[in-house]
Design a protein around this motif. Sequence first.
Motif, PDB file in Angstrom:
ATOM      1  N   TRP A 168      35.297  50.540  39.511  1.00  0.00           N
ATOM      2  CA  TRP A 168      35.333  51.147  38.249  1.00  0.00           C
ATOM      3  C   TRP A 168      35.064  50.173  37.489  1.00  0.00           C
ATOM      4  N   ALA A 169      35.740  48.707  37.290  1.00  0.00           N
ATOM      5  CA  ALA A 169      35.701  47.838  36.191  1.00  0.00           C
ATOM      6  C   ALA A 169      33.934  47.332  36.310  1.00  0.00           C
ATOM      7  N   VAL A 170      33.273  47.215  37.686  1.00  0.00           N
ATOM      8  CA  VAL A 170      31.984  46.873  37.651  1.00  0.00           C
ATOM      9  C   VAL A 170      31.126  47.848  36.934  1.00  0.00           C
ATOM     10  N   ALA A 171      31.694  49.196  36.988  1.00  0.00           N
ATOM     11  CA  ALA A 171      30.649  50.213  36.388  1.00  0.00           C
ATOM     12  C   ALA A 171      30.858  50.225  34.949  1.00  0.00           C
ATOM     13  N   LYS A 172      32.067  49.809  34.530  1.00  0.00           N
ATOM     14  CA  LYS A 172      32.176  49.873  33.068  1.00  0.00           C
ATOM     15  C   LYS A 172      31.754  48.307  32.501  1.00  0.00           C
ATOM     16  N   GLY A 173      31.344  47.768  33.040  1.00  0.00           N
ATOM     17  CA  GLY A 173      30.771  46.294  32.945  1.00  0.00           C
ATOM     18  C   GLY A 173      31.704  45.233  32.380  1.00  0.00           C
ATOM     19  N   TYR A 174      32.870  45.543  32.813  1.00  0.00           N
ATOM     20  CA  TYR A 174      33.902  44.490  32.573  1.00  0.00           C
ATOM     21  C   TYR A 174      33.491  43.030  33.592  1.00  0.00           C
ATOM     22  N   ARG A 175      32.779  43.315  34.691  1.00  0.00           N
ATOM     23  CA  ARG A 175      32.680  42.212  35.729  1.00  0.00           C
ATOM     24  C   ARG A 175      31.451  42.499  36.433  1.00  0.00           C
ATOM     25  N   PRO A 176      30.565  41.549  36.819  1.00  0.00           N
ATOM     26  CA  PRO A 176      29.583  41.789  37.587  1.00  0.00           C
ATOM     27  C   PRO A 176      29.674  42.125  39.092  1.00  0.00           C
ATOM     28  N   ASP A 177      30.655  42.110  39.933  1.00  0.00           N
ATOM     29  CA  ASP A 177      31.097  42.127  41.193  1.00  0.00           C
ATOM     30  C   ASP A 177      32.541  42.741  41.731  1.00  0.00           C
ATOM     31  N   ASN A 178      32.514  42.842  43.023  1.00  0.00           N
ATOM     32  CA  ASN A 178      33.751  43.358  43.452  1.00  0.00           C
ATOM     33  C   ASN A 178      34.544  42.333  44.375  1.00  0.00           C
ATOM     34  N   PRO A 179      35.519  41.784  44.010  1.00  0.00           N
ATOM     35  CA  PRO A 179      36.156  40.704  44.566  1.00  0.00           C
ATOM     36  C   PRO A 179      36.979  41.059  45.823  1.00  0.00           C
ATOM     37  N   ALA A 180      36.937  42.446  46.023  1.00  0.00           N
ATOM     38  CA  ALA A 180      37.521  43.033  47.417  1.00  0.00           C
ATOM     39  C   ALA A 180      36.508  43.594  48.314  1.00  0.00           C
ATOM     40  N   GLY A 181      35.052  43.217  48.098  1.00  0.00           N
ATOM     41  CA  GLY A 181      34.191  43.684  48.806  1.00  0.00           C
ATOM     42  C   GLY A 181      34.000  43.093  50.127  1.00  0.00           C
ATOM     43  N   GLY A 182      32.585  43.084  50.404  1.00  0.00           N
ATOM     44  CA  GLY A 182      32.262  42.512  51.936  1.00  0.00           C
ATOM     45  C   GLY A 182      32.560  41.141  52.269  1.00  0.00           C
TER      46      GLY A 182
END
Length: 378
Positions: A168-182
């Motif tokens: 959600w934060a990525v989609a809103k433009g608050y950050r460029p990546d997901n730190p809980a991702g792959g």
Amino acid sequence: MARHLTAAFVRTVTKPGKYGDQHGLILRVLPSGSKQWIWRGTVRGKRMDLGLGGYPYTPLAEARQAAFEHRKLARAGGDPRALRRSAPTFAEAAEKVISIHRDAWRPGSKSEAQWRASLRDYAMPRLGQKGVDEITTSDVMAVLLPIWTSKAETARRVRQRIGTVMKWAVAKGYRPDNPAGGAIGAALPKNSGTRKHFRALPHSEIGPALDAVRDSSAWTISKLAFEFLVLTAARSGEVRGARWEEIDFESATWTVPGERMKAARKHRVPVSAQALEVLRRAEDLADGTGLVFPSPTGRTLSPSTLSKLLRELGIRAVPHGFRTSFRIWCGDTGVAREVAEAAFAHVIRDKVEAAYARGTLFARRRKVMEDWARYITV
């Protein structure tokens, strides 16, 4: 002349990588297929990457204008971060995400209570008061490591829910990546014990399994076929043999001919919004053979393709096991037996019940498949 992105390219590109535009704008395409905007520039002598939102939530024209404003301010000696909205804390973002999904959760379900309890007990002490733009992979690791082996299922759910907030934060433009991702998956220790014996995953683990497949380097068509199999709870052979003439995008229906069905009867499958998106991505890669998910040689995918994909990623399940996971989820969430059986295209021996199933259950099945899709992709 510098080459610029076009709206058509941004919409259709699927190859993972970074694609540059003007004013320092970069489109990053992830292996999962998601697309993110990044502004890259030099601010007071220091190179900086700032997220500008995700596509399609932020279209090309909007991202390009934001990049222009960022570069203009940086060249004047200012800090483009001043243009960004103040990022909410993780706790505030979690509330936003819960409110977004509340209407999708089945009335009377425990989903919201479970979300709140798991984030409160494990994520909030470390992440709650941090801005979503400040959270790092190390922060997420610090949340998960103490429970990763001792409370394996809880840890996987916590990771999935942190990831949803970060997306959600990525989609809103608050950050460029997901730190809980792959990337974090490779750093966490492998869980041993009973989980390695599962041929069908607990339904709570389907979401993380999907994320692992999307983030892998496997061939795109194989990943899309697997995702479609899980979303539709179909058999592997039905998915691997699917043809474009069987898909009706307008009515969101997949009609499997009787010759490919175990019961030798035509079967109509309601296609969820998430499954339709998979089909649209596959359509962009269509090779003219008529197969929805063709092999690299244009033939039907091998029966071992999806099994090999799961095995290489350490997912302890077989493709058919995801039908079992779906069936258990139906039981756990109160889906009527006749609806679940109709979704599986099982032969109903009672003639009265069979007639009822054919005549009235399709709309109810569609709601079930939409609920299932939301459950495993949230």
